[in-house]
Design a protein around this motif. Structure first.
Motif, PDB file in Angstrom:
ATOM      1  N   ASP A   1       0.886  -1.166  -0.040  1.00 19.18           N
ATOM      2  CA  ASP A   1      -0.070  -0.038   0.024  1.00 19.18           C
ATOM      3  C   ASP A   1       0.691   1.007   0.008  1.00 19.18           C
ATOM      4  O   ASP A   1       0.484   2.245  -0.887  1.00 19.18           O
ATOM      5  CB  ASP A   1      -0.894   0.140   1.231  1.00 19.18           C
ATOM      6  N   ILE A   2       1.955   1.273   0.636  1.00 19.29           N
ATOM      7  CA  ILE A   2       2.906   2.317   0.934  1.00 19.29           C
ATOM      8  C   ILE A   2       3.620   2.729  -0.571  1.00 19.29           C
ATOM      9  O   ILE A   2       3.459   3.574  -0.953  1.00 19.29           O
ATOM     10  CB  ILE A   2       3.873   2.236   2.019  1.00 19.29           C
ATOM     11  N   ARG A   3       3.916   1.307  -1.044  1.00 21.52           N
ATOM     12  CA  ARG A   3       4.793   1.708  -2.408  1.00 21.52           C
ATOM     13  C   ARG A   3       3.626   2.344  -3.242  1.00 21.52           C
ATOM     14  O   ARG A   3       4.095   3.193  -4.086  1.00 21.52           O
ATOM     15  CB  ARG A   3       5.170   0.317  -2.860  1.00 21.52           C
ATOM     16  N   GLU A   4       2.448   1.645  -3.522  1.00 22.76           N
ATOM     17  CA  GLU A   4       1.456   2.170  -4.246  1.00 22.76           C
ATOM     18  C   GLU A   4       1.062   3.629  -4.124  1.00 22.76           C
ATOM     19  O   GLU A   4       1.099   4.408  -5.267  1.00 22.76           O
ATOM     20  CB  GLU A   4       0.217   1.318  -4.362  1.00 22.76           C
ATOM     21  N   GLN A   5       0.847   4.126  -2.993  1.00 19.12           N
ATOM     22  CA  GLN A   5       0.677   5.425  -2.608  1.00 19.12           C
ATOM     23  C   GLN A   5       1.993   6.187  -3.043  1.00 19.12           C
ATOM     24  O   GLN A   5       1.672   7.221  -3.695  1.00 19.12           O
ATOM     25  CB  GLN A   5       0.451   5.482  -0.996  1.00 19.12           C
ATOM     26  N   ALA A   6       3.001   5.795  -2.699  1.00 19.39           N
ATOM     27  CA  ALA A   6       4.259   6.434  -3.104  1.00 19.39           C
ATOM     28  C   ALA A   6       4.350   6.706  -4.706  1.00 19.39           C
ATOM     29  O   ALA A   6       4.806   7.796  -5.424  1.00 19.39           O
ATOM     30  CB  ALA A   6       5.677   5.951  -2.641  1.00 19.39           C
ATOM     31  N   ARG A   7       3.964   5.710  -5.351  1.00 22.88           N
ATOM     32  CA  ARG A   7       4.000   5.655  -6.897  1.00 22.88           C
ATOM     33  C   ARG A   7       2.886   6.704  -7.290  1.00 22.88           C
ATOM     34  O   ARG A   7       3.264   7.554  -8.310  1.00 22.88           O
ATOM     35  CB  ARG A   7       3.755   4.263  -7.297  1.00 22.88           C
ATOM     36  N   ALA A   8       1.790   6.483  -6.584  1.00 27.02           N
ATOM     37  CA  ALA A   8       0.780   7.597  -7.024  1.00 27.02           C
ATOM     38  C   ALA A   8       1.233   8.970  -6.898  1.00 27.02           C
ATOM     39  O   ALA A   8       0.776   9.868  -7.624  1.00 27.02           O
ATOM     40  CB  ALA A   8      -0.714   7.326  -6.296  1.00 27.02           C
ATOM     41  N   GLU A   9       1.845   9.203  -5.710  1.00 23.86           N
ATOM     42  CA  GLU A   9       2.212  10.522  -5.457  1.00 23.86           C
ATOM     43  C   GLU A   9       3.367  11.042  -6.279  1.00 23.86           C
ATOM     44  O   GLU A   9       3.340  12.017  -6.667  1.00 23.86           O
ATOM     45  CB  GLU A   9       2.679  10.452  -3.889  1.00 23.86           C
ATOM     46  N   ALA A  10       4.460  10.088  -6.708  1.00 20.10           N
ATOM     47  CA  ALA A  10       5.232  10.570  -7.680  1.00 20.10           C
ATOM     48  C   ALA A  10       4.827  10.898  -9.089  1.00 20.10           C
ATOM     49  O   ALA A  10       5.128  11.658  -9.634  1.00 20.10           O
ATOM     50  CB  ALA A  10       6.227   9.403  -7.702  1.00 20.10           C
ATOM     51  N   ASP A  11       3.849  10.148  -9.406  1.00 22.18           N
ATOM     52  CA  ASP A  11       3.127  10.318 -10.822  1.00 22.18           C
ATOM     53  C   ASP A  11       2.481  11.494 -10.650  1.00 22.18           C
ATOM     54  O   ASP A  11       2.601  12.260 -11.625  1.00 22.18           O
ATOM     55  CB  ASP A  11       2.025   8.958 -10.911  1.00 22.18           C
ATOM     56  N   GLU A  12       1.688  11.893  -9.526  1.00 24.05           N
ATOM     57  CA  GLU A  12       1.090  13.142  -9.590  1.00 24.05           C
ATOM     58  C   GLU A  12       1.967  14.276  -9.556  1.00 24.05           C
ATOM     59  O   GLU A  12       1.899  15.486 -10.309  1.00 24.05           O
ATOM     60  CB  GLU A  12       0.401  13.248  -8.222  1.00 24.05           C
ATOM     61  N   MET A  13       3.060  14.164  -8.891  1.00 22.95           N
ATOM     62  CA  MET A  13       4.090  15.380  -8.819  1.00 22.95           C
ATOM     63  C   MET A  13       4.788  15.317 -10.229  1.00 22.95           C
ATOM     64  O   MET A  13       5.054  16.406 -10.723  1.00 22.95           O
ATOM     65  CB  MET A  13       5.358  14.804  -7.616  1.00 22.95           C
TER      66      MET A  13
ATOM     67  N   GLU B   1       3.343  14.640 -13.217  1.00 19.07           N
ATOM     68  CA  GLU B   1       2.372  15.411 -13.941  1.00 19.07           C
ATOM     69  C   GLU B   1       2.277  17.083 -13.593  1.00 19.07           C
ATOM     70  O   GLU B   1       2.292  17.739 -14.574  1.00 19.07           O
ATOM     71  CB  GLU B   1       1.105  14.626 -13.607  1.00 19.07           C
ATOM     72  N   GLU B   2       2.374  17.279 -12.142  1.00 17.72           N
ATOM     73  CA  GLU B   2       2.400  18.586 -12.109  1.00 17.72           C
ATOM     74  C   GLU B   2       3.648  19.376 -12.609  1.00 17.72           C
ATOM     75  O   GLU B   2       3.520  20.350 -13.165  1.00 17.72           O
ATOM     76  CB  GLU B   2       2.399  19.077 -10.359  1.00 17.72           C
ATOM     77  N   GLN B   3       4.753  18.746 -12.340  1.00 15.36           N
ATOM     78  CA  GLN B   3       6.154  19.194 -12.870  1.00 15.36           C
ATOM     79  C   GLN B   3       5.816  19.424 -14.439  1.00 15.36           C
ATOM     80  O   GLN B   3       6.422  20.540 -14.981  1.00 15.36           O
ATOM     81  CB  GLN B   3       7.295  18.530 -12.439  1.00 15.36           C
ATOM     82  N   LEU B   4       5.393  18.499 -14.951  1.00 14.09           N
ATOM     83  CA  LEU B   4       5.176  18.693 -16.695  1.00 14.09           C
ATOM     84  C   LEU B   4       4.389  19.573 -16.984  1.00 14.09           C
ATOM     85  O   LEU B   4       4.784  20.476 -17.977  1.00 14.09           O
ATOM     86  CB  LEU B   4       4.822  16.978 -17.057  1.00 14.09           C
ATOM     87  N   GLU B   5       3.419  19.682 -16.155  1.00 20.49           N
ATOM     88  CA  GLU B   5       2.291  20.985 -16.598  1.00 20.49           C
ATOM     89  C   GLU B   5       2.988  22.176 -16.367  1.00 20.49           C
ATOM     90  O   GLU B   5       2.718  23.170 -17.097  1.00 20.49           O
ATOM     91  CB  GLU B   5       1.188  20.730 -15.789  1.00 20.49           C
ATOM     92  N   SER B   6       3.756  22.326 -15.444  1.00 18.59           N
ATOM     93  CA  SER B   6       4.505  23.575 -14.992  1.00 18.59           C
ATOM     94  C   SER B   6       5.500  23.864 -16.122  1.00 18.59           C
ATOM     95  O   SER B   6       5.614  25.014 -16.438  1.00 18.59           O
ATOM     96  CB  SER B   6       5.016  23.458 -13.647  1.00 18.59           C
TER      97      SER B   6
END
Length: 110
Positions: free
Chosen positions: A41-53, A55-60
């Protein structure tokens, strides 16, 4: 205490010890299973947060690129307008100069 009772108590104690060991092993396995699930669960959450970050950096980055593109286009438009204005301002002088040279060439032939 008779020998049979002592043996019986020893057997009971061994059975109880075996049960305690079995329970402990089962509990340990259960904890390991729970820990693995929690780690997943922690790995999946970290992966999701990394993907979100990411995406945010890409958008920026896209926004920065678009802003820079707009700035460059605006500078180009301004420079083009300045060149057009400068050229239009000199157009009359150039026409007068061409006419004067033409007239001089015509007079030189006559």
């Amino acid at each position: 205490m008779p020998e049979t009772q002592v043996l019986e108590r020893i057997k009971d104690a061994e059975r109880e010890a075996d049960e305690i060991v079995a329970d402990a092993k089962e509990e340990a396995e259960q904890r390991v299973t729970e820990a693995r699930a929690e780690a997943d669960d922690i790995r999946e959450q970290a992966r999701a947060e990394a993907d979100e970050m990411a995406e945010e950096q890409l958008e920026s980055a896209r926004e920065e690129i678009e802003s820079e593109r707009a700035r460059i286009l605006e500078e180009g438009d301004t420079e083009r307008e300045e060149l057009e204005s400068s050229a239009e301002g000199r157009l009359d002088d150039v026409v007068d100069d061409v006419i004067e040279r033409f007239e001089e060439a015509v007079h030189a032939q006559t």
